[in-house]
Write a protein that holds these residues in place. Sequence first.
Motif: not given
Length: 234
Positions: A45, A72, A124
């Motif tokens: 993203k 993500t 993450r």
Amino acid sequence: MVPLMAAAAQNASSSLTGASVVSACALLFTVASFWWLNARQGRLKAWEPHSFAAIVHSSMARLRLPLVLHNTGPKPIVVQDLILTFPDEPASHLPLLWVSSPSRLQPGPDEEATLPAGFVVAGREAQQLFLEFEAPFSGFLPETRDYKVQIHARVGHRKGWRPLLTFTLRAANIVDPDRYTVYNNAPVELTKEDRKRADAALLELLHEQGDASAQGERRRRDPSSDEGDTGTSR
């Protein structure tokens, strides 16, 4: 006696079936949790940059953007290449290629040249990068308006180009296109003086491009620039 034994056997079978279902559900939950926490492939993203650096000549366009990339999922993502396009513009607007990964947004003479290289965004985690895109003879001459810009990425776990980010490039803020400097990408209203400077700079770029095209056309049509046949015809 027989009915009692049959009832007991039925109860034992029901208890065994219930225990099997519970065990199977627990196993599935464990496997799914492990996959979600450790083995799931996420996606990248990115967000619209609040500023950019730009320099635009009749023969070259270069943009430098500060981007934040977020993975993500838990697995790392390898970014192999990046490209910047103008999807709503004519085909004459060539894509801008990723040419450098500088250490800051403000260009300067003391910068070290850094060639583009693949990088990893850990699972993450978010990573801030400064990415520079360039194209010779790109056809991009900034008008005092907004442009729709798309950045596509090639990642290690997928084939082909994948859309990463679509945002608005506010080229009206480029008031000095010959100078490689930083501009605000926020939707702010320019003053009359800034808008006049931007319009004058654009006209100068258009005149330079027109002069270069005219000189090229004259050289192509001028017979004196060609090597003539000095021999006699038979």
